[in-house]
Design a protein around this motif. Structure first.
Motif, PDB file in Angstrom:
ATOM      1  N   ASP A   9      69.641  35.455  -4.283  1.00 29.63           N
ATOM      2  CA  ASP A   9      68.236  34.775  -4.298  1.00 29.63           C
ATOM      3  C   ASP A   9      68.253  33.498  -4.689  1.00 29.63           C
ATOM      4  OD1 ASP A   9      67.351  37.339  -3.432  1.00 29.63           O
ATOM      5  OD2 ASP A   9      66.832  38.041  -5.306  1.00 29.63           O
ATOM      6  N   GLN A  10      68.973  33.028  -5.904  1.00 30.87           N
ATOM      7  CA  GLN A  10      69.076  31.943  -6.390  1.00 30.87           C
ATOM      8  C   GLN A  10      69.479  30.773  -5.268  1.00 30.87           C
ATOM      9  OE1 GLN A  10      71.384  32.413  -9.999  1.00 30.87           O
ATOM     10  NE2 GLN A  10      69.728  32.696 -11.030  1.00 30.87           N
ATOM     11  N   VAL A  11      70.801  31.327  -4.517  1.00 28.64           N
ATOM     12  CA  VAL A  11      71.327  30.361  -3.580  1.00 28.64           C
ATOM     13  C   VAL A  11      70.194  30.163  -2.520  1.00 28.64           C
ATOM     14  CG1 VAL A  11      72.954  30.356  -1.767  1.00 28.64           C
ATOM     15  CG2 VAL A  11      73.538  30.724  -4.093  1.00 28.64           C
ATOM     16  N   LYS A  12      69.589  31.084  -1.915  1.00 26.46           N
ATOM     17  CA  LYS A  12      68.503  31.256  -1.116  1.00 26.46           C
ATOM     18  C   LYS A  12      67.607  30.328  -1.378  1.00 26.46           C
ATOM     19  CE  LYS A  12      65.696  34.344   2.095  1.00 26.46           C
ATOM     20  NZ  LYS A  12      64.704  33.182   2.222  1.00 26.46           N
ATOM     21  N   GLU A  13      66.946  30.390  -2.691  1.00 28.56           N
ATOM     22  CA  GLU A  13      65.908  29.494  -2.977  1.00 28.56           C
ATOM     23  C   GLU A  13      66.336  28.144  -2.813  1.00 28.56           C
ATOM     24  OE1 GLU A  13      64.006  28.553  -7.243  1.00 28.56           O
ATOM     25  OE2 GLU A  13      63.840  30.805  -6.667  1.00 28.56           O
ATOM     26  N   GLN A  14      67.550  27.930  -3.312  1.00 28.34           N
ATOM     27  CA  GLN A  14      68.181  26.340  -3.171  1.00 28.34           C
ATOM     28  C   GLN A  14      68.399  26.076  -1.625  1.00 28.34           C
ATOM     29  OE1 GLN A  14      68.538  24.099  -5.742  1.00 28.34           O
ATOM     30  NE2 GLN A  14      67.600  25.675  -6.870  1.00 28.34           N
ATOM     31  N   VAL A  15      68.601  26.858  -0.834  1.00 26.36           N
ATOM     32  CA  VAL A  15      68.856  26.417   0.613  1.00 26.36           C
ATOM     33  C   VAL A  15      67.364  26.065   0.980  1.00 26.36           C
ATOM     34  CG1 VAL A  15      69.485  27.239   2.863  1.00 26.36           C
ATOM     35  CG2 VAL A  15      70.933  27.675   0.891  1.00 26.36           C
ATOM     36  N   ASP A  16      66.608  27.257   0.865  1.00 26.67           N
ATOM     37  CA  ASP A  16      64.945  26.895   1.232  1.00 26.67           C
ATOM     38  C   ASP A  16      64.538  25.896   0.744  1.00 26.67           C
ATOM     39  OD1 ASP A  16      65.218  29.269   2.787  1.00 26.67           O
ATOM     40  OD2 ASP A  16      64.063  30.416   1.369  1.00 26.67           O
ATOM     41  N   SER A  17      64.715  25.154  -0.436  1.00 31.34           N
ATOM     42  CA  SER A  17      64.314  23.905  -0.905  1.00 31.34           C
ATOM     43  C   SER A  17      64.863  22.735  -0.440  1.00 31.34           C
ATOM     44  CB  SER A  17      64.754  23.898  -2.476  1.00 31.34           C
ATOM     45  OG  SER A  17      64.033  22.544  -2.880  1.00 31.34           O
ATOM     46  N   MET A  18      66.296  22.807   0.057  1.00 32.55           N
ATOM     47  CA  MET A  18      66.852  21.788   0.704  1.00 32.55           C
ATOM     48  C   MET A  18      66.295  21.493   2.100  1.00 32.55           C
ATOM     49  SD  MET A  18      70.891  21.679  -0.545  1.00 32.55           S
ATOM     50  CE  MET A  18      71.092  23.273   0.035  1.00 32.55           C
ATOM     51  N   ARG A  19      66.139  22.656   3.045  1.00 34.77           N
ATOM     52  CA  ARG A  19      65.435  22.899   4.096  1.00 34.77           C
ATOM     53  C   ARG A  19      64.167  21.995   4.073  1.00 34.77           C
ATOM     54  NH1 ARG A  19      66.795  28.792   6.017  1.00 34.77           N
ATOM     55  NH2 ARG A  19      68.673  28.416   6.699  1.00 34.77           N
ATOM     56  N   CYS A  20      63.205  22.383   3.196  1.00 34.25           N
ATOM     57  CA  CYS A  20      61.831  21.951   3.019  1.00 34.25           C
ATOM     58  C   CYS A  20      61.998  20.206   2.922  1.00 34.25           C
ATOM     59  CB  CYS A  20      61.410  22.602   1.692  1.00 34.25           C
ATOM     60  SG  CYS A  20      59.637  21.797   1.240  1.00 34.25           S
ATOM     61  N   CYS A  47      43.265  28.316   9.801  1.00 38.19           N
ATOM     62  CA  CYS A  47      43.968  27.570   8.911  1.00 38.19           C
ATOM     63  C   CYS A  47      45.480  28.044   9.290  1.00 38.19           C
ATOM     64  CB  CYS A  47      43.834  28.239   7.294  1.00 38.19           C
ATOM     65  SG  CYS A  47      44.788  27.661   6.047  1.00 38.19           S
ATOM     66  N   SER A  48      46.690  27.271   9.131  1.00 40.93           N
ATOM     67  CA  SER A  48      47.958  27.376   9.507  1.00 40.93           C
ATOM     68  C   SER A  48      48.543  28.295   8.238  1.00 40.93           C
ATOM     69  CB  SER A  48      48.808  26.142   9.502  1.00 40.93           C
ATOM     70  OG  SER A  48      48.991  25.611   8.286  1.00 40.93           O
ATOM     71  N   THR A  49      49.703  28.799   8.494  1.00 47.55           N
ATOM     72  CA  THR A  49      50.288  29.726   7.519  1.00 47.55           C
ATOM     73  C   THR A  49      50.894  28.458   6.525  1.00 47.55           C
ATOM     74  OG1 THR A  49      52.463  29.529   8.768  1.00 47.55           O
ATOM     75  CG2 THR A  49      51.017  31.447   8.897  1.00 47.55           C
ATOM     76  N   ASP A  50      51.126  28.948   5.227  1.00 46.18           N
ATOM     77  CA  ASP A  50      51.593  28.072   4.150  1.00 46.18           C
ATOM     78  C   ASP A  50      53.050  27.694   4.886  1.00 46.18           C
ATOM     79  OD1 ASP A  50      53.323  27.480   1.871  1.00 46.18           O
ATOM     80  OD2 ASP A  50      51.845  28.676   0.859  1.00 46.18           O
ATOM     81  N   PHE A  51      53.360  26.380   4.470  1.00 46.07           N
ATOM     82  CA  PHE A  51      54.459  25.780   4.907  1.00 46.07           C
ATOM     83  C   PHE A  51      55.031  24.471   3.790  1.00 46.07           C
ATOM     84  CE2 PHE A  51      51.419  23.315   7.195  1.00 46.07           C
ATOM     85  CZ  PHE A  51      52.032  21.983   7.101  1.00 46.07           C
ATOM     86  N   GLY A  52      56.471  24.321   3.884  1.00 38.07           N
ATOM     87  CA  GLY A  52      57.004  23.115   3.271  1.00 38.07           C
ATOM     88  C   GLY A  52      57.158  22.173   4.020  1.00 38.07           C
ATOM     89  N   ALA A  53      57.174  20.972   3.574  1.00 36.68           N
ATOM     90  CA  ALA A  53      57.836  19.763   4.263  1.00 36.68           C
ATOM     91  C   ALA A  53      58.045  18.675   3.484  1.00 36.68           C
ATOM     92  CB  ALA A  53      56.956  19.373   5.746  1.00 36.68           C
ATOM     93  N   ALA A  54      58.873  18.045   3.655  1.00 36.88           N
ATOM     94  CA  ALA A  54      59.487  16.529   3.078  1.00 36.88           C
ATOM     95  C   ALA A  54      59.280  16.992   1.559  1.00 36.88           C
ATOM     96  CB  ALA A  54      58.264  15.504   3.252  1.00 36.88           C
ATOM     97  N   GLY A  55      59.629  18.049   1.211  1.00 36.94           N
ATOM     98  CA  GLY A  55      59.979  18.364  -0.563  1.00 36.94           C
ATOM     99  C   GLY A  55      58.703  18.836  -0.841  1.00 36.94           C
ATOM    100  N   ILE A  56      57.631  19.132  -0.219  1.00 39.51           N
ATOM    101  CA  ILE A  56      56.317  19.725  -0.949  1.00 39.51           C
ATOM    102  C   ILE A  56      56.136  20.949  -0.252  1.00 39.51           C
ATOM    103  CG2 ILE A  56      53.837  19.273  -0.936  1.00 39.51           C
ATOM    104  CD1 ILE A  56      54.425  16.245  -0.452  1.00 39.51           C
ATOM    105  N   GLU A  57      56.245  21.958  -1.094  1.00 41.65           N
ATOM    106  CA  GLU A  57      55.756  23.334  -0.769  1.00 41.65           C
ATOM    107  C   GLU A  57      54.197  23.688  -0.872  1.00 41.65           C
ATOM    108  OE1 GLU A  57      57.788  25.837   0.202  1.00 41.65           O
ATOM    109  OE2 GLU A  57      59.691  24.791  -0.301  1.00 41.65           O
ATOM    110  N   GLY A  58      53.704  24.578  -0.178  1.00 44.52           N
ATOM    111  CA  GLY A  58      52.267  25.024  -0.163  1.00 44.52           C
ATOM    112  C   GLY A  58      51.481  24.250   0.900  1.00 44.52           C
ATOM    113  N   LEU A  59      51.776  23.696   1.771  1.00 41.81           N
ATOM    114  CA  LEU A  59      50.875  23.008   2.527  1.00 41.81           C
ATOM    115  C   LEU A  59      50.474  23.765   3.473  1.00 41.81           C
ATOM    116  CD1 LEU A  59      53.578  19.928   3.337  1.00 41.81           C
ATOM    117  CD2 LEU A  59      51.482  19.846   1.649  1.00 41.81           C
ATOM    118  N   HIS A  60      49.012  23.179   4.169  1.00 45.13           N
ATOM    119  CA  HIS A  60      48.527  23.984   5.241  1.00 45.13           C
ATOM    120  C   HIS A  60      48.051  23.034   6.139  1.00 45.13           C
ATOM    121  CE1 HIS A  60      48.366  28.029   3.039  1.00 45.13           C
ATOM    122  NE2 HIS A  60      48.008  27.375   1.978  1.00 45.13           N
ATOM    123  N   LEU A  61      47.703  23.152   7.396  1.00 46.21           N
ATOM    124  CA  LEU A  61      46.805  22.587   8.235  1.00 46.21           C
ATOM    125  C   LEU A  61      45.580  23.306   8.714  1.00 46.21           C
ATOM    126  CD1 LEU A  61      49.522  21.820  10.669  1.00 46.21           C
ATOM    127  CD2 LEU A  61      48.430  20.027   9.481  1.00 46.21           C
TER     128      LEU A  61
END
Length: 174
Positions: A9-20, A47-61
């Motif tokens: 779970d910790q590795v997955k969280e870090q990988v997701d953060s890098m992808r973001c 409202c779009s689903t919650d997404f992360g981009a450019a290092g910012i989590e919790g974005l919506h369109l």
């Protein structure tokens, strides 16, 4: 053989953060555009689903097919502390958006474009291109209610939120 699920779970969280952090463009395709205006009257948004981009989590369109004044409206919603320089697209229509979110909220254009100009083949392609972004993490304890079993009193929580007793602060985030 032993499996440490917590490590996974910790590795997955870090990988997701890098992808973001690597994502700079987000696309959202809305099908059956001809049905949008009857289903979403003025002031109501898709409202779009919650997404992360450019290092910012919790974005919506947020897309308002009928907008507020006859034009469709498009906004990006971000958490507190986010700063974004970006370009919003609805179909071929393009608008620059630069904003610092001191509080969670949305920023964009109320009069983005006429609805018909952003529809192609009965669909609308919404796109967000981020050119620059960062997020400051601001501790705001007062916005969350005390949890069951909380040992501190409400006045102590308010003191921490105001920065008294060394509890508040500003940290540099992603």
């Amino acid at each position: 053989m032993h499996i440490n699920n917590r490590l996974y779970d910790q590795v997955k969280e870090q990988v997701d953060s890098m992808r973001c952090r690597l994502v700079k463009t987000v696309e959202w395709k809305i099908d059956k555009a001809s049905m949008l205006r009857p289903c979403f009257p003025p002031g109501e948004a898709l409202c779009s689903t919650d997404f992360g981009a450019a290092g910012i989590e919790g974005l919506h369109l947020l897309f308002y097919p009928c907008g507020y004044t006859g034009y469709c409206s498009l906004f990006v919603s971000a958490p507190a502390g986010a700063m974004m320089k970006c370009v919003l697209y609805a179909g071929k229509e393009r608008r620059d958006a630069n904003h610092t979110f001191e509080r969670p909220g949305a920023f964009g254009r109320t009069n983005f474009c006429q609805f018909e100009t952003c529809v192609e083949d009965d669909s609308i392609l919404i796109r967000l291109d981020i050119t620059e972004a960062h997020q400051d993490v601001v501790a705001k304890v007062a916005s969350a209610p005390p949890k069951p079993g909380e040992l501190r009193t409400l006045s102590q929580l308010e003191a921490v939120a105001k920065g008294e007793n060394g509890g508040g602060g500003r940290f540099q985030g992603k």
